[in-house]
Design an enzyme around this catalytic site. Structure first.
Site, short mmCIF file in Angstrom:
data_model
loop_
_atom_site.label_atom_id
_atom_site.label_comp_id
_atom_site.label_asym_id
_atom_site.label_seq_id
_atom_site.Cartn_x
_atom_site.Cartn_y
_atom_site.Cartn_z
N ASP A 187 0.86 -1.19 0.00
CA ASP A 187 0.00 0.00 0.00
C ASP A 187 0.90 1.24 0.00
OD1 ASP A 187 -1.70 -2.16 0.69
OD2 ASP A 187 -3.01 -0.87 1.88
N LYS B 116 -6.72 3.48 -3.28
CA LYS B 116 -7.10 3.51 -1.87
C LYS B 116 -7.33 4.94 -1.42
CE LYS B 116 -5.05 2.18 2.62
NZ LYS B 116 -3.91 1.47 3.24
N LYS C 85 -9.99 0.39 -2.21
CA LYS C 85 -9.89 0.14 -0.77
C LYS C 85 -10.26 1.41 -0.02
CE LYS C 85 -6.65 -1.16 2.94
NZ LYS C 85 -5.30 -1.71 3.24
#
Length: 225
Positions: free
Chosen positions: A89, A151, A185
């Site tokens: 991430d 995300k 996400k």
């Protein structure tokens, strides 16, 4: 709704100890969460603990500010992959995004993508700092650079995920790369089952939260991430 398969059970605090990571991994395995998300220093421990449980190990890159060079992020991501991370991430170059320098944003993401071609790459655009137009550009840059997920947030900024931002990102993804099946996400502020279900309804397929146990137990929690 069974929320467990959506959850990246997260512990990214500076004060996290090996014992805390052990508890995190035990909870993830017990409840059947999709992944744990830990800082790079704990990737090897989490991988060893989770073993054949089926729970993935995610870690962060350029976190939480995004203010590393592309080469530095690439090395960090590669070392995490070598330690056993299944997913990375990464935080975008937020300053470049605010300046409208989308070529730099995209090049930064692409450097990490090239460093970890086998890992799932989630690109954190930190929506709390961006206008809607900037969110659209950042989402497009992530998709074009090869991200598997876009995300919303680090959970360390001034705000977290909202259903409105998730829907905006889903709209951009559908317009620019419908064949890629890039996912979303939602992270930061997913505190109740109702919050989680709203994010999923808006288009999220993964939820980053430090309160996963409370979510699957049907309880509210005070988790900041």
């Amino acid at each position: 709704m069974n929320l467990a398969p959506y959850i990246d059970h997260t512990l990214l605090k500076a004060t996290a100890t090996p014992a805390d990571i052990q508890t995190l991994c035990q909870e993830a395995a017990t409840h059947g969460f999709y992944a744990v998300c830990v800082n790079p220093a704990y990737v090897a421990q989490a991988k060893a603990m989770l073993g054949e449980s089926g729970v993935k190990v995610a870690t962060v890159c350029g976190f939480p500010l995004g203010a590393l060079t592309p080469d530095q992020k690439a090395v960090e991501a590669r070392l995490s992959a070598e330690a056993g991370a299944d997913e990375i991430d990464m935080v975008i170059h937020i300053g470049a995004a605010l300046a409208g320098d989308w070529d730099t944003v995209e090049a930064d993401i692409r450097a990490v993508r090239q460093a970890v071609p086998e890992q799932v790459l989630k690109v954190i655009i930190e929506t709390c700092y961006l206008s809607d137009d900037q969110k659209r550009h950042a989402t497009r840059a992530a998709v074009q650079a090869g991200a598997d997920f876009v995300k919303t947030s680090t959970g360390f900024g001034t705000g977290g995920a909202t259903p409105q931002d998730v829907a905006l990102m889903a709209e951009v993804i559908a317009a620019c790369a419908p064949e890629r099946q890039v996912q979303i996400k939602a992270a930061g502020g997913v505190r109740t089952p109702a919050d989680a279900e709203a994010m999923i309804a808006a288009g999220a397929t993964r939820l980053g939260t430090s309160g996963g146990v409370g979510l699957v137990s049907g309880q509210s929690n005070g988790a900041g991430y």
